[in-house]
Every structure is written in structure tokens, then in C-alpha cells.
Design a protein around this motif. Structure first.
Motif, PDB file in Angstrom:
ATOM      1  N   LEU A 116     -81.701  51.893  32.966  1.00  0.00           N
ATOM      2  CA  LEU A 116     -80.741  51.088  33.689  1.00  0.00           C
ATOM      3  C   LEU A 116     -79.535  50.837  32.728  1.00  0.00           C
ATOM      4  CD1 LEU A 116     -83.149  48.291  35.134  1.00  0.00           C
ATOM      5  CD2 LEU A 116     -82.402  50.428  36.292  1.00  0.00           C
ATOM      6  N   ASP A 117     -78.235  51.530  33.046  1.00  0.00           N
ATOM      7  CA  ASP A 117     -77.083  51.360  32.173  1.00  0.00           C
ATOM      8  C   ASP A 117     -75.837  51.330  32.820  1.00  0.00           C
ATOM      9  OD1 ASP A 117     -76.804  53.840  33.293  1.00  0.00           O
ATOM     10  OD2 ASP A 117     -76.815  54.847  31.072  1.00  0.00           O
ATOM     11  N   GLY A 118     -74.712  51.617  32.365  1.00  0.00           N
ATOM     12  CA  GLY A 118     -73.424  51.311  33.104  1.00  0.00           C
ATOM     13  C   GLY A 118     -73.189  52.607  33.550  1.00  0.00           C
ATOM     14  N   TYR A 119     -73.221  53.849  32.934  1.00  0.00           N
ATOM     15  CA  TYR A 119     -72.760  55.114  33.421  1.00  0.00           C
ATOM     16  C   TYR A 119     -73.432  56.252  32.964  1.00  0.00           C
ATOM     17  CZ  TYR A 119     -69.914  59.058  34.350  1.00  0.00           C
ATOM     18  OH  TYR A 119     -69.502  60.426  34.429  1.00  0.00           O
ATOM     19  N   GLY A 120     -73.894  57.397  33.599  1.00  0.00           N
ATOM     20  CA  GLY A 120     -74.135  58.531  33.028  1.00  0.00           C
ATOM     21  C   GLY A 120     -73.908  59.396  34.134  1.00  0.00           C
ATOM     22  N   TYR A 121     -73.445  60.804  33.866  1.00  0.00           N
ATOM     23  CA  TYR A 121     -73.336  61.846  34.760  1.00  0.00           C
ATOM     24  C   TYR A 121     -74.517  62.210  35.470  1.00  0.00           C
ATOM     25  CZ  TYR A 121     -70.895  65.786  36.730  1.00  0.00           C
ATOM     26  OH  TYR A 121     -70.342  66.811  37.600  1.00  0.00           O
ATOM     27  N   GLY A 122     -74.647  62.177  36.874  1.00  0.00           N
ATOM     28  CA  GLY A 122     -75.691  62.462  37.590  1.00  0.00           C
ATOM     29  C   GLY A 122     -75.984  63.991  37.913  1.00  0.00           C
ATOM     30  N   ASP A 123     -77.023  64.626  38.128  1.00  0.00           N
ATOM     31  CA  ASP A 123     -77.074  65.930  38.445  1.00  0.00           C
ATOM     32  C   ASP A 123     -76.416  66.365  39.810  1.00  0.00           C
ATOM     33  OD1 ASP A 123     -78.957  65.328  40.250  1.00  0.00           O
ATOM     34  OD2 ASP A 123     -80.619  65.869  38.716  1.00  0.00           O
ATOM     35  N   ASP A 124     -75.956  65.232  40.544  1.00  0.00           N
ATOM     36  CA  ASP A 124     -75.468  65.591  41.840  1.00  0.00           C
ATOM     37  C   ASP A 124     -73.868  65.056  41.608  1.00  0.00           C
ATOM     38  OD1 ASP A 124     -75.522  62.835  41.319  1.00  0.00           O
ATOM     39  OD2 ASP A 124     -76.341  62.200  43.366  1.00  0.00           O
ATOM     40  N   SER A 135     -74.947  52.407  39.414  1.00  0.00           N
ATOM     41  CA  SER A 135     -74.936  51.919  38.158  1.00  0.00           C
ATOM     42  C   SER A 135     -75.242  50.160  38.205  1.00  0.00           C
ATOM     43  CB  SER A 135     -73.443  51.723  37.672  1.00  0.00           C
ATOM     44  OG  SER A 135     -73.582  50.790  36.625  1.00  0.00           O
ATOM     45  N   CYS A 136     -76.658  49.782  37.330  1.00  0.00           N
ATOM     46  CA  CYS A 136     -77.115  48.742  37.072  1.00  0.00           C
ATOM     47  C   CYS A 136     -76.003  47.837  36.602  1.00  0.00           C
ATOM     48  CB  CYS A 136     -78.337  48.653  36.436  1.00  0.00           C
ATOM     49  SG  CYS A 136     -79.114  47.023  36.346  1.00  0.00           S
ATOM     50  N   THR A 150     -85.611  51.536  29.494  1.00  0.00           N
ATOM     51  CA  THR A 150     -84.514  52.213  28.603  1.00  0.00           C
ATOM     52  C   THR A 150     -83.107  51.993  29.247  1.00  0.00           C
ATOM     53  OG1 THR A 150     -83.837  54.192  27.153  1.00  0.00           O
ATOM     54  CG2 THR A 150     -85.138  54.375  29.463  1.00  0.00           C
ATOM     55  N   GLY A 151     -82.218  52.332  28.453  1.00  0.00           N
ATOM     56  CA  GLY A 151     -80.748  52.322  29.080  1.00  0.00           C
ATOM     57  C   GLY A 151     -80.186  50.806  28.468  1.00  0.00           C
ATOM     58  N   GLY A 152     -78.867  50.720  28.402  1.00  0.00           N
ATOM     59  CA  GLY A 152     -78.061  49.575  27.977  1.00  0.00           C
ATOM     60  C   GLY A 152     -78.526  48.293  28.304  1.00  0.00           C
ATOM     61  N   VAL A 153     -78.898  48.261  29.770  1.00  0.00           N
ATOM     62  CA  VAL A 153     -78.970  47.014  30.559  1.00  0.00           C
ATOM     63  C   VAL A 153     -80.192  46.574  29.747  1.00  0.00           C
ATOM     64  CG1 VAL A 153     -79.905  46.326  32.523  1.00  0.00           C
ATOM     65  CG2 VAL A 153     -78.009  47.628  32.617  1.00  0.00           C
ATOM     66  N   GLN A 186     -72.721  62.353  40.827  1.00  0.00           N
ATOM     67  CA  GLN A 186     -72.241  61.125  40.949  1.00  0.00           C
ATOM     68  C   GLN A 186     -72.469  60.134  39.782  1.00  0.00           C
ATOM     69  OE1 GLN A 186     -70.515  60.637  43.541  1.00  0.00           O
ATOM     70  NE2 GLN A 186     -71.211  61.789  45.061  1.00  0.00           N
ATOM     71  N   ALA A 187     -71.930  58.900  39.685  1.00  0.00           N
ATOM     72  CA  ALA A 187     -72.137  58.051  38.675  1.00  0.00           C
ATOM     73  C   ALA A 187     -73.565  57.492  38.625  1.00  0.00           C
ATOM     74  CB  ALA A 187     -70.936  57.185  38.360  1.00  0.00           C
ATOM     75  N   TRP A 188     -74.326  57.880  37.709  1.00  0.00           N
ATOM     76  CA  TRP A 188     -75.833  57.295  37.985  1.00  0.00           C
ATOM     77  C   TRP A 188     -75.752  56.003  36.948  1.00  0.00           C
ATOM     78  CZ3 TRP A 188     -80.223  61.569  37.943  1.00  0.00           C
ATOM     79  CH2 TRP A 188     -80.082  62.304  38.999  1.00  0.00           C
ATOM     80  N   GLY A 189     -76.930  55.227  37.195  1.00  0.00           N
ATOM     81  CA  GLY A 189     -77.015  53.813  36.314  1.00  0.00           C
ATOM     82  C   GLY A 189     -78.116  52.974  36.589  1.00  0.00           C
TER      83      GLY A 189
END
Ligand SMILES: [Zn+2]
Ligand SMILES: [Zn+2]
Ligand SMILES: [Zn+2]
Length: 765
Positions: free
Chosen positions: A506-514, A599-600, A706-709, A516-519
Motif C-alpha cells: 500500500l503506497d502512494g504511487y508505483g507504475y503498474g504493468d498495465d 493508490s491507497c 509493505t509500502g509507505g502507507v 496505470q498508477a498502482w498503490g
């Protein structure tokens, strides 16, 4: 251990941080105590000890003492034992070093030790009140080393010629300063200087005068271990306000340095574990719950960040002061400054500096304690460059460099079974940070003699790190952001799972394999690959990057997602112009400049704004979520409705029911503290539901958080408790932050596995 005739003799190889930390003299003394003959010497990757006893022995007691009494900075990774023939030696000696090609570990910078502290305050000592006192157990390391082997000539202390007294201590194996490379005294070592910032004029009185200026409300730049701090009195509101103006930080919390532990207790609550962290030799900033607030230091939050002095200079400065603001001397979006030439004079009234150069910058590390264990927000001074051992099944002979993500970047290098992760480097989209990134790559490569054969980066096509990787011309892997998030803690805990784990990233932003902005990601993963089991249902990011700075945009996005364009009009939007709202509605409805996100972090933004806790525009990352967390009532267990669409693949988690219920609560004037608690509980419930589902369907029993959240203490605790009640094994990072600082470590993990199983002919030479 079998005995090999009489006299007994063995050769030990000790791997770990055992060079430059007083290990050889320690062995020398220990051998004397036991009456053994033999030698000790540094070898490329550790220390070799040869022992001979004239009586039959298994050396067990010696080994025990070696592990238990080792010098404070030494870290033993492994000891191998070999029975070697006795050479009938006459005594025990420290032999000259042999240059080696393997991994040499270097200690991080460590705060002044108790013995040096006592000497510094004893009037008869020749280092009485000397701000650069140190020994083999304490002082600067990582920030002063230029290259290996670690000896004085290769540090920034090279320019100081030792006086006869220091030379004598340095050469005496029984002295606690034997081979202490930064050894110094008032006669031969570095000196402090107090300068007027505007004119550069040198002022009399040194540390006393500097302290008196702080009392008078001035802002002083103080040179520490890894860079300058900006220092002022926390009790002078005007000085704090000026400091905030200089740093262009209206609300971001400022760190405090307290003279001692009892001052900290006056302003904050602390547990035993928090005290342990605060007083450790690493001296991190520890976030503690406020007891007595200090105006303007950490507005809207319930924690204050404290550290204790970690250099002799800090102690001397705090002699006449109880508490100072000590924030890193960086201007917005730039690394902290390491010498006067970088313009530190433009952001303070006085400069309190010295002439021991800083080779490598390092910020203060920041952590908090959750469930009695550290949770890092930033890993830098005091912890870097301590290495991470990789599971032996993943160890390969190639050398790898991983470049991380982009925001909160770190780099990692891999060599001979170990990974070294750099200090926090900041946002690489800023030019000066990018230079710092290059500086750090050079420094680590030189220090650990790494010539990478493979480079790893994020999947994002436009990250600076990806472009840098492409320019190296090396074989290049790209690793999806959240996959790297999940692998980092697995590597850290030395887990090579037989079945897939459930990675909750869970985080703010990461580039998804589609694209899109995953998180808000739930990945079934092992080191080889991942499958996206579930994610937060996509909503729009109206205005792209702007949406992460202006939480009201996300609130609107979630409202329209839930209710359509007939969404209820809320008072909370009153400060936004009608036309602006209208144009945003159009953007969302027509998908103009509105990428999709799961994004979470953005969901947190939306909820924080809806309950009235977030400003229209945030100043720093996670500001809105942190304010929401700060008010959460801890003992409330109710949660909101959510839905998981199991007909979709990946499963879709929708928060529409929750948004509806939050609006109901707002109508009923339910206080933000309760809404916040219910929101946190909802997220914990979502994770628990998916973990249960994954366990049934895929037999996953390990859940990685894991992830910044997961820097959110409330969420981390609640989620962990729920999962453990369901008998799931919860893994989270302990030595690295869960945010993007750990991406480079996760990238290494995947690359190792790929290389290990894919070693077909011609893949790499
Ligand atoms: Zn010391
Ligand atoms: Zn000296
Ligand atoms: Zn991330």
C-alpha cells in the motif's frame, strides 16, 4: 569439536564488521587472557585468527568470549573454524593486513562512546572539551572514508598529521585508540570555527558563543557528521517561524535534539524500547507521542521527533542549552549541505563549522517503535553501510547495482552474498538530488570495489533511474514497483518461501504493468514473479500529479466514483471556486487529464479531506494521511462497509459503501477521531479478508505488509493484530523503511533469483 593432538591449534575466520572497529586488539587481549599463542590479521573479507594452546583444549571458552565480549561496533556474521597444525609460536601478534578482493564491511558512523564522553569532561585529560574526541568504539566512519582499505590515508583525516601522543596511542595494541583512524587531539586534529554568515568573519568564543546566539534567537548552521544542521531555539517562536520560512516549510515537522534523556521525558511519552532506540549508538531521530507540545514544531500531529547528541560537538553545544531544533540544512528538493561552499551561509545567521571534511553526506535516520520493534521512516546515518546478507540459495558471483524508484530513492549494490543499501537520497527528479545519487553510486562502488555487471531499475519508463540504467549499457532488468516492495522484506528476513506469499503493498504511487498508477495492491508473489490477486478499484486522478498535492481533488474523485455527477454537495468544498469544481467534474466525467489509480495514499487523502483535516494543498508527502492518523481513536473497533468483486480478475476492492457511510457519519456530526478510527479499521479488515481468501485458495500463510502507507502506526498495528488472530505469519521490514527507500533492495532480490535460475549459455558472460 574434536581435538587434534597436543598442543591444540585452530584457525578461525571471522566474517562481518570486524575491521576498523578495534577487533584485532580485542583478539590480542583475549588471547593474552587465555594464554594462547598465535596471530590475528585482517583479510579481505574479515579477520583471521590463529590460536595455539600448550594444553589440550577445544577453544570453546575463547569462542564464547569472542562473541560475547566483542567491541561494540563489531558485528559478527559468521565464524569458520579449521584445525590447522601448530607452529609452536612464541607469542601472540597482530600481523600486517593482507589486501583482499572480497567484501570488506565498514562500520556506520557511531555516536561518542561512554569512555570518550568521560574523558571529554575530565579537566585533567588532554582532550578535555575537545569536540573531535573518538576511539575505535566510536566516531565517524562511513562519512569520512574515501576508499579502502580503511586506514587514515584513505579518510578525510589524512590531512591531519598525528602528534607524537596520538601516534603512540594509535600504535599501541593495548590502547583503546589502537588504529582508530580518526584519532585526533587539540594539538593535531580538527578545530572548530564560528563564522558570521554574511561576511564570513571569524568570531571569538567558539561553542560558548554559538550557544549564546541560539539562546538569543539566531539561526546557526552546525556541521555534524553527515552534513549541516540548521539549529535554533524551539522556545523562540519567531526563530522557528524564520527557520520555517528559510526552509520553505510551513508545517512539516522539525526534529529536536535534547541535551539528555530527562529533557525528552518532559515533552514526550516513551516506552523502554523507545528509550533503547533513542540512546543507541546509532542515535536516530525517534518519533514519540507528545506529552507537552512546543508550538510550531510539529503542528497537527501527535508526535515529536527527538534525538540525543551524537558528536562531541553536539554535547558541547548543548552544555548551556536544554533543547534545540536541529533540522537538516537542505533547501527544498536538495540534499543536505556538507561544506560552507555549498551556500549554507545564505540560510543562517552564523556558521559553526570545522575543518574535518565530510566525504559522504548522510541525513539523520528517523524511526518509530511499533509493537516493540523499530519502524524506519528514513535509514541513513548510523545504519549505512551495514550490509544485508542474502539467503544462501540466492547468492551468485555476479555483481549487481539496483537504482531504486525515484522519490525517496536509495541505491543498492550486491557483491559476494551481501547487499549494501545506500542512505536516503531524496527525490531524483530534482537536479541536486540527482547529482547526490551519482555521487553515492561512485562512493559505494569505490568503497566496496564493485564493478556491476547487471543494472536493475523500476518499470517506470520515465524515471531518472530507468534512464540512468539504460545509459550504463549493462544488461538491464526492470522490476515492477510493488513487486520490489514485497521482495525487500522477504530478503531482509532471509525467507525463500516454498509457496507464494501474499504481498500487501500500500503506497502512494508505483507504475503498474498495465501502465496505470498502482498503490493498493495485493500480490501473490515469490522471488520469480507475481500475480495481481486484488487491488483497490481504479478511480481517476483528476489533474494527474496535482491530485497528489491537492487532496480535495481526490475527495471529489471518490465522491463522483460513488455517487456519479449527482454527488452530494458538501460544505467542505466551500473554499474552492465553483468554476474550478465544474471543470474538474468535466475532467473526471470525460477522462481528460485523469489517469486511473488504485493508490491507497490517495484514498487516505480523500478521507482526510472529507473529514476536514487536510489543507487544500499539502506541503509534504503524506501530510493529509498523517493528520488523519494523528486523530484516530485507538480503542474503537467498528469499521465501514466495503465490497470485493470476486467475479473480476484481479479482484476489485470498492470503497463506495464506505464513502456513503462516512457521509452519513459526517451528517450525524460523528467526530473525526471516530471516522478516522473506523477508516483505519476498514483497511485492516480489507487486508484480513483478502489474506483469508488467499490462504484458502492458494495456501499462502505468509503476509508481507509493505509500502509507505505502512508507516502508519495505527494501520500497521490493527492489520498485524487481525492477521495474527487468523494464524497468519506477518512479515514487515525491520531494518529498512517500508516506503520507496526499500525498492532497490527488492530489485536486487528479484535480479538474484532471475540470474540464479536463468543462467543459460550466453545469458551473461
Ligand atoms: Zn570512544
Ligand atoms: Zn594529537
Ligand atoms: Zn512505493
Amino acid at each position: 569439536m574434536s581435538n587434534s593432538g597436543s598442543p591444540s591449534s585452530i584457525t578461525l575466520i571471522v566474517f562481518g564488521v570486524v575491521q576498523g572497529v578495534g577487533f584485532r586488539p580485542f583478539v590480542y587481549r583475549l588471547a593474552h587472557e587465555f594464554g594462547y599463542k598465535g596471530w590475528v590479521k585482517n583479510i579481505g573479507f574479515g579477520v583471521e585468527i590463529h590460536l595455539e594452546s600448550c594444553q589440550k583444549t577445544d577453544f570453546e571458552a575463547f569462542l564464547q568470549a569472542l562473541k560475547e565480549k566483542k567491541p561494540p561496533l563489531a558485528r559478527i556474521e559468521k565464524i569458520t573454524i579449521e584445525h590447522t597444525p601448530a607452529r609452536h609460536l612464541k607469542g601472540f601478534s597482530i600481523k600486517k593486513s593482507r589486501a583482499g578482493k572480497s567484501f570488506v564491511f565498514i562500520s556506520p558512523d557511531i555516536s561518542v562512546c561512554e569512555e570518550c564522553f568521560k574523558e571529554m569532561y575530565s579537566p585533567s585529560d588532554r582532550r578535555f572539551l575537545y569536540p573531535f574526541i573518538n576511539c575505535t568504539n566510536c566516531g565517524p566512519r562511513y562519512t569520512i572514508v574515501k576508499s579502502l582499505p580503511y586506514d587514515r590515508e584513505q579518510t578525510t583525516m589524512a590531512k591531519f598529521k598525528m602528534c607524537p601522543n596520538c601516534r603512540q596511542e594509535y600504535s599501541d595494541p593495548l590502547n583503546r585508540r589502537y588504529h582508530a583512524q580518526p584519532i585526533a587531539c587539540p594539538v593535531c586534529g580538527p578545530q572548530v570555527k564560528l563564522l558570521e554568515a554574511t561576511t564570513g568573519r571569524e568570531l571569538e568564543g567558539g561553542v560558548k558563543t554559538a550557544a549564546s546566539f541560539i539562546k538569543k534567537g539566531k539561526i546557526i548552521a552546525v556541521k555534524g557528521l553527515g552534513g549541516f544542521h540548521l539549529v535554533c531555539s524551539p522556545f523562540n517562536f519567531r526563530a522557528v517561524a524564520r527557520l520555517r520560512k528559510i526552509k520553505k516549510r510551513k508545517t512539516k515537522p522539525l526534529a529536536l535534539m535534547a541535551k539528555n534523556f530527562s529533557i525528552v521525558k518532559k515533552y514526550a511519552y516513551l516506552s523502554l524500547e523507545e528509550k533503547k532506540q533513542l540512546t543507541s549508538g546509532q542515535r536516530p531521530i525517534v518519533l514519540l507521542r507528545k506529552k507537552e507540545d512546543i508550538k510550531g514544531i510539529a503542528p497537527y500531529l501527535n508526535e515529536l521527533g527527538f534525538m540525543l547528541p551524537y558528536t562531541p560537538l553536539h554535547y558541547l553545544l548543548l552544555n548551556d542549552l536544554e533543547l534545540i531544533v536541529a533540522t537538516s540544512s537542505n533547501q527544498k528538493d536538495a540534499p543536505l549541505m556538507k561544506d560552507e561552499s555549498e551556500g549554507v551561509g545564505q540560510i543562517c545567521d552564523y556558521i559553526f563549522t570545522h575543518d574535518r571534511p565530510i566525504q559522504m553526506r548522510a541525513d539523520d535516520s528517523v524511526l518509530k517503535v511499533v509493537n516493540k520493534q523499530p519502524l524506519f521512516l528514513r535509514r541513513a546515518r548510523g545504519y549505512v553501510p551495514y550490509p544485508q546478507k542474502v539467503p544462501s540459495s540466492l547468492a551468485i558471483s555476479n555483481q549487481i547495482i539496483a537504482l531504486g524508484a525515484e522519490l525517496k530513492d536509495t541505491i543498492s549494490i550486491y557483491k559476494n552474498g551481501y547487499v549494501v543499501t545506500s542512505q536516503f537520497l531524496g527525490d531524483l527528479d530534482e537536479y541536486l538530488n540527482y547529482k547526490y545519487f551519482q555521487e553515492t553510486i561512485d562512493h559505494l562502488s569505490r568503497l566496496f570495489e564493485v564493478k556491476p555487471q547487471i543494472v536493475v531499475s523500476d518499470l517506470h519508463p520515465d524515471f531518472q533511474t530507468t534512464r540512468f540504467a539504460q545509459k550504463t549499457g549493462l544488461p538491464h532488468f526492470q522490476v515492477q514497483h510493488h513487486f520490489a516492495h514485497v521482495l525487500a522484506p522477504l530478503l531482509e528476513h532471509n525467507i525463500v518461501p516454498e509457496k507464494k506469499v501474499l504481498g500487501v503493498a500500500l503506497d502512494g504511487y508505483g507504475y503498474g504493468d498495465d501502465g496505470q498508477a498502482w498503490g493498493g495492491e495485493f500480490l501473490l508473489a515469490d522471488y520469480l514473479s507475481y500475480q495481481r490477486l486484488a487491488h483497490f478499484k481504479y478511480v481517476t486522478l483528476p489533474g494527474g500529479d496535482l491530485a497528489s498535492k491537492q487532496p480535495w481533488r481526490m475527495a471529489l474523485s471518490y465522491l463522483i466514483d460513488t455517487f456519479g455527477l449527482d454527488y452530494p454537495h458538501l460544505q467542505i468544498f466551500r473554499d474552492i471556486k465553483k468554476e474550478k469544481l465544474k471543470s474538474l467534474e468535466l475532467m473526471i466525467a470525460n477522462n481528460i487529464n485523469s489517469p486511473l489509480t488504485s493508490s491507497c495514499g490517495r484514498l487516505f487523502d480523500a478521507v482526510s479531506f472529507l473529514v476536514g483535516l487536510s489543507p487544500l494543498e499539502v506541503e509534504f508527502e503524506a501530510e493529509a494521511p498523517m493528520r488523519l492518523e494523528a486523530v484516530a481513536e485507538e480503542n474503537l473497533n467498528r469499521y465501514y462497509e466495503f465490497s470485493i468483486d470476486s467475479s473480476a480478475s484481479p479482484l476489485q476492492i470498492s470503497f463506495q459503501p464506505m464513502i456513503k457511510e462516512i457521509l452519513e457519519d459526517l451528517k450525524l456530526n460523528v467526530p473525526p477521531s471516530q471516522i478516522s478510527a473506523k477508516f483505519h479499521n476498514t483497511l485492516a479488515q480489507v487486508t484480513a479478508s483478502l489474506a483469508e481468501f488467499a490462504k484458502k485458495k492458494y495456501e499462502t500463510d505468509i503476509v508481507v505488509l509493505t509500502g509507505g502507507v505502512f508507516l502508519n502506526k495505527v494501520l500497521l498495528k490493527k492489520t498485524t493484530n487481525l492477521l495474527e488472530k487468523k494464524n497468519l505469519i506477518v512479515i514487515r521490514p525491520l531494518n529498512y523503511p517500508p516506503n520507496d527507500e526499500s525498492i532497490s533492495l527488492g530489485q536486487i532480490a528479484h535480479a538474484l533469483y532471475k540470474l540464479k535460475i536463468n543462467r543459460g549459455p550466453g545469458f551473461l558472460n
